[in-house]
Motif scaffolding. Structure first.
Motif, PDB file in Angstrom:
ATOM      1  N   LEU A 174       0.818  -1.209   0.000  1.00  0.00           N
ATOM      2  CA  LEU A 174       0.000   0.000   0.000  1.00  0.00           C
ATOM      3  C   LEU A 174       0.858   1.268   0.000  1.00  0.00           C
ATOM      4  O   LEU A 174       0.415   2.313  -0.477  1.00  0.00           O
ATOM      5  CB  LEU A 174      -0.929   0.017   1.223  1.00  0.00           C
ATOM      6  N   SER A 175       2.059   1.173   0.544  1.00  0.00           N
ATOM      7  CA  SER A 175       2.917   2.361   0.615  1.00  0.00           C
ATOM      8  C   SER A 175       3.258   2.899  -0.768  1.00  0.00           C
ATOM      9  O   SER A 175       3.574   4.080  -0.925  1.00  0.00           O
ATOM     10  CB  SER A 175       4.202   2.033   1.379  1.00  0.00           C
ATOM     11  N   ARG A 176       3.194   2.045  -1.792  1.00  0.00           N
ATOM     12  CA  ARG A 176       3.499   2.490  -3.157  1.00  0.00           C
ATOM     13  C   ARG A 176       2.339   3.256  -3.782  1.00  0.00           C
ATOM     14  O   ARG A 176       2.515   3.959  -4.769  1.00  0.00           O
ATOM     15  CB  ARG A 176       3.845   1.287  -4.027  1.00  0.00           C
ATOM     16  N   THR A 177       1.169   3.088  -3.205  1.00  0.00           N
ATOM     17  CA  THR A 177      -0.026   3.764  -3.709  1.00  0.00           C
ATOM     18  C   THR A 177      -0.326   5.030  -2.934  1.00  0.00           C
ATOM     19  O   THR A 177      -0.744   6.040  -3.499  1.00  0.00           O
ATOM     20  CB  THR A 177      -1.242   2.821  -3.631  1.00  0.00           C
ATOM     21  N   LEU A 178      -0.105   4.988  -1.617  1.00  0.00           N
ATOM     22  CA  LEU A 178      -0.439   6.121  -0.765  1.00  0.00           C
ATOM     23  C   LEU A 178       0.516   7.295  -1.001  1.00  0.00           C
ATOM     24  O   LEU A 178       1.675   7.091  -1.364  1.00  0.00           O
ATOM     25  CB  LEU A 178      -0.391   5.711   0.709  1.00  0.00           C
ATOM     26  N   PRO A 179       0.028   8.529  -0.789  1.00  0.00           N
ATOM     27  CA  PRO A 179       0.890   9.706  -0.960  1.00  0.00           C
ATOM     28  C   PRO A 179       1.985   9.738   0.102  1.00  0.00           C
ATOM     29  O   PRO A 179       1.898   9.064   1.133  1.00  0.00           O
ATOM     30  CB  PRO A 179      -0.076  10.875  -0.800  1.00  0.00           C
ATOM     31  N   ALA A 180       3.019  10.533  -0.139  1.00  0.00           N
ATOM     32  CA  ALA A 180       4.164  10.586   0.766  1.00  0.00           C
ATOM     33  C   ALA A 180       3.772  11.071   2.157  1.00  0.00           C
ATOM     34  O   ALA A 180       4.304  10.603   3.167  1.00  0.00           O
ATOM     35  CB  ALA A 180       5.246  11.485   0.176  1.00  0.00           C
ATOM     36  N   HIS A 205      -8.366  -8.836   4.755  1.00  0.00           N
ATOM     37  CA  HIS A 205      -9.087  -8.686   3.493  1.00  0.00           C
ATOM     38  C   HIS A 205      -9.315  -7.214   3.149  1.00  0.00           C
ATOM     39  O   HIS A 205      -9.036  -6.774   2.031  1.00  0.00           O
ATOM     40  CB  HIS A 205     -10.422  -9.419   3.567  1.00  0.00           C
ATOM     41  N   THR A 206      -9.810  -6.444   4.118  1.00  0.00           N
ATOM     42  CA  THR A 206     -10.194  -5.061   3.817  1.00  0.00           C
ATOM     43  C   THR A 206      -9.006  -4.175   3.469  1.00  0.00           C
ATOM     44  O   THR A 206      -9.145  -3.221   2.704  1.00  0.00           O
ATOM     45  CB  THR A 206     -10.951  -4.439   5.004  1.00  0.00           C
ATOM     46  N   ALA A 207      -7.825  -4.455   4.017  1.00  0.00           N
ATOM     47  CA  ALA A 207      -6.662  -3.598   3.772  1.00  0.00           C
ATOM     48  C   ALA A 207      -6.341  -3.484   2.289  1.00  0.00           C
ATOM     49  O   ALA A 207      -5.922  -2.416   1.810  1.00  0.00           O
ATOM     50  CB  ALA A 207      -5.448  -4.128   4.534  1.00  0.00           C
ATOM     51  N   PHE A 208      -6.558  -4.556   1.534  1.00  0.00           N
ATOM     52  CA  PHE A 208      -6.213  -4.531   0.115  1.00  0.00           C
ATOM     53  C   PHE A 208      -7.096  -3.570  -0.667  1.00  0.00           C
ATOM     54  O   PHE A 208      -6.733  -3.120  -1.752  1.00  0.00           O
ATOM     55  CB  PHE A 208      -6.313  -5.939  -0.479  1.00  0.00           C
ATOM     56  N   SER A 209      -8.262  -3.228  -0.106  1.00  0.00           N
ATOM     57  CA  SER A 209      -9.161  -2.303  -0.793  1.00  0.00           C
ATOM     58  C   SER A 209      -8.539  -0.918  -0.936  1.00  0.00           C
ATOM     59  O   SER A 209      -8.904  -0.160  -1.846  1.00  0.00           O
ATOM     60  CB  SER A 209     -10.492  -2.200  -0.053  1.00  0.00           C
ATOM     61  N   ALA A 210      -7.591  -0.569  -0.062  1.00  0.00           N
ATOM     62  CA  ALA A 210      -6.916   0.718  -0.184  1.00  0.00           C
ATOM     63  C   ALA A 210      -6.118   0.789  -1.479  1.00  0.00           C
ATOM     64  O   ALA A 210      -5.893   1.877  -2.031  1.00  0.00           O
ATOM     65  CB  ALA A 210      -5.997   0.944   1.015  1.00  0.00           C
ATOM     66  N   THR A 212      -6.988  -1.269  -4.360  1.00  0.00           N
ATOM     67  CA  THR A 212      -7.868  -1.444  -5.510  1.00  0.00           C
ATOM     68  C   THR A 212      -8.764  -0.233  -5.753  1.00  0.00           C
ATOM     69  O   THR A 212      -9.064   0.097  -6.909  1.00  0.00           O
ATOM     70  CB  THR A 212      -8.731  -2.703  -5.341  1.00  0.00           C
ATOM     71  N   LEU A 213      -9.192   0.445  -4.696  1.00  0.00           N
ATOM     72  CA  LEU A 213     -10.016   1.639  -4.889  1.00  0.00           C
ATOM     73  C   LEU A 213      -9.242   2.724  -5.625  1.00  0.00           C
ATOM     74  O   LEU A 213      -9.804   3.466  -6.433  1.00  0.00           O
ATOM     75  CB  LEU A 213     -10.517   2.169  -3.540  1.00  0.00           C
ATOM     76  N   ARG A 218     -11.561   5.000  -7.843  1.00  0.00           N
ATOM     77  CA  ARG A 218     -12.783   5.171  -7.068  1.00  0.00           C
ATOM     78  C   ARG A 218     -12.540   5.956  -5.780  1.00  0.00           C
ATOM     79  O   ARG A 218     -13.475   6.251  -5.049  1.00  0.00           O
ATOM     80  CB  ARG A 218     -13.394   3.805  -6.744  1.00  0.00           C
ATOM     81  N   LEU A 219     -11.273   6.241  -5.519  1.00  0.00           N
ATOM     82  CA  LEU A 219     -10.926   7.036  -4.347  1.00  0.00           C
ATOM     83  C   LEU A 219      -9.665   7.825  -4.681  1.00  0.00           C
ATOM     84  O   LEU A 219      -8.682   7.241  -5.148  1.00  0.00           O
ATOM     85  CB  LEU A 219     -10.673   6.130  -3.129  1.00  0.00           C
ATOM     86  N   PRO A 220      -9.665   9.139  -4.474  1.00  0.00           N
ATOM     87  CA  PRO A 220      -8.481   9.947  -4.788  1.00  0.00           C
ATOM     88  C   PRO A 220      -7.282   9.506  -3.947  1.00  0.00           C
ATOM     89  O   PRO A 220      -7.434   9.120  -2.784  1.00  0.00           O
ATOM     90  CB  PRO A 220      -8.908  11.370  -4.415  1.00  0.00           C
TER      91      PRO A 220
END
Length: 296
Positions: A174-180, A205-210, A212-213, A218-220
């Motif tokens: 997720l760190s590669r997707t989330l902003p700095a 399970h739910t963590a991966f949605s961060a 895929t969204l 589907r989420l900025p």
């Protein structure tokens, strides 16, 4: 009296008057992890030596200063425990001058749990709110859910919510997707995360949605940290047995208490918040249980 909250990463102190009101406060980035073995007396003297030179001055400390890595290891006090039990197990660094509040321990299904410092905040919040019964949550790196009856801490459970957020935020895919940086708090994204967690069965399970969204737009990206925060806090709430008639007391910083209050509101659970003043109130309340002979 000098009241001290000496944690893992920070050191706070307050000079209290004869009613327990903080007249002066100080804060330093000198948590126990920054203090080498044997240097606790010198750090204490540098930070609070002038206060301790005042006539009749004495000090009561709480937090990780009483851990194995602290100034002096203070034995845990077993639950259920109230002011009297904790006061009876104080560890004196200097007799009648400097003491450390013991932490608390309990067992859940044969597994031990511990806290250091939170017990002082809980006792302080009870004093400030004038309550003897409460369901308390202390958000943080290791959140604590605590049940208090008749003014005594009956049991508690620890959730590594803040630490899991940091691990996912910094060391997962997720760190590669989330902003700095986390940026501004996104209330809607946070609510979305809490709601998804409450309706699901596992953070695994739910963590991966961060991811895929974001992948499907589907989420900025800027909203992802708030969404992830909602996921982990929602997971913590999902583990609780809460009813709409149960008011939760939240103790902590404004930023964290606001998030927990908002998450509880999604379940129509009322909440009341208490800030950092709970620590000073707790140390003062415990001080009142001591025999005057101990301080002569």
């Amino acid at each position: 009296m000098l009241a001290v909250d000496w944690g893992t990463t920070s050191l706070r102190g307050a000079w209290l008057d004869d009613r327990g009101q903080a007249l002066e406060e100080r804060a330093f980035p000198r948590g126990i992890l920054s203090v080498a073995p044997g240097e606790f007396p010198s750090v204490f003297q540098t930070c609070f030596g002038d206060w301790m030179q005042r006539p009749g001055a004495w000090c009561l400390m709480s937090g990780m200063v009483g851990s194995k890595q602290g100034w002096l290891e203070a034995p845990y006090c077993a639950c259920p425990a109230g002011f009297a039990e904790v006061a009876a197990t104080l560890s004196w660094v200097e007799p009648a001058r400097i003491a450390i509040v013991s932490g608390l321990c309990c067992e859940n299904d044969g597994i031990p749990d511990v806290m250091r410092g939170e017990e002082t905040q809980i006792f302080g919040a009870l004093q400030l709110l004038g309550r003897q019964e409460a369901l308390v949550v202390l958000p943080g790196t290791h959140s604590k859910w605590v049940r208090v009856q008749a003014g005594r801490i009956q049991s508690f459970a620890t959730f590594m919510t803040g630490e899991f957020f940091a691990l996912l935020r910094q060391h997962s895919i997720l760190s590669r997707t989330l902003p700095a940086s986390d940026g501004d708090f996104d209330s809607d994204a946070f609510d979305q995360g809490v709601t998804h967690a409450l309706r699901s069965n596992s953070l695994l399970h739910t963590a991966f949605s961060a991811r895929t969204l974001s992948l499907f737009d589907r989420l900025p990206v800027a909203a992802l940290p708030s969404y992830l925060s909602g996921l982990v806090i929602g997971e913590e709430l999902r583990a609780q047995t809460l009813q709409r008639t149960t008011e939760v007391v939240i103790i902590g910083s404004a930023s964290l208490t606001q998030r927990y209050q908002q998450a509880l509101a999604l379940q129509h659970i009322p909440a009341q918040c208490v800030g950092a003043e709970a620590t000073w109130a707790g140390l003062w309340a415990m001080a009142q249980t001591l025999s005057p002979n101990l301080l002569k």
